[in-house]
Design an enzyme around this catalytic site. Sequence first.
Site: not given
Length: 282
Positions: A31, A145, A201
């Site tokens: 996503y 992610k 991330l």
Amino acid sequence: MAKMLFHDQIIERESRVNIEDRAYQFGDGIYEVIGVYDGKPFMMDEHLDRLKRSANEIQLKLPYQMDDFRSNLEELVENNELYEGIIYLQVSRGVGPRWHEFPDPDVSPVTVAYTRAEERKTDLEEKGGVAVLTEDIRWLRCDIKTLNLLPNVLAKQKAVEHNAVEAILHRDGIVTEASASNVFMVKDGTLYTHPANNYILNGITRQKIIERCDALDMKVNEEPFTVDDMLAADEVFITATKSDIIPILQIDNHKIAAGVPGAMTLRILEEFRSLIRELTET
């Protein structure tokens, strides 16, 4: 009525999930969340590049080219007349019988996207907030992610229960990131943030701030630092899509320096706001 993107079509928004969608049963998907400022998606290309990287890392073949994603999402923002908020984009591996291995090659990925109105957190950005510490119990590929966010949910809930804006994660005493944001600290005029490896991330806002710090003649060291280093820092702030830059004034019961937003943090915030104005006015 609000619209959503389903596969490559803009349709009336509905809330239905196929029970055999691998996103629902395995979290098998990826996503992105893209900020929208003044009616314009912000740094969409960077978000779509990261979507493509995440797909490659989990061997998920994206169903469309990046140009198609871009045009569909821009159309979605326009259809929903979104002025301030976010786009949520998700691609799952598709719908198939519940086996752990990948489904047959003829199973198509499922793409969905929607928008949500969301105001800027200007008051929090300027006044700052508090954070809590919690152990980083996530898997070892935090750079992808994916939809597997239960540890992040538990960390964020701890923050909520302590009236904090974020939960800052640490792994064996090393600060990694937060439940839904990246972490920076300032010490003796230098910024520090965890390197963009498999433990964090690589946030789009994080990347842009590092880039803009060069223009501000601010030194940034991408290297690990400890919880003790952070608690002794001159400034701490977090960064994320649509949250932008939030000064952290206190972590658990420990006040950071004077307990007010730091000068470097506020300078970076103003630079980032200038970037938003620059990109949304073009």
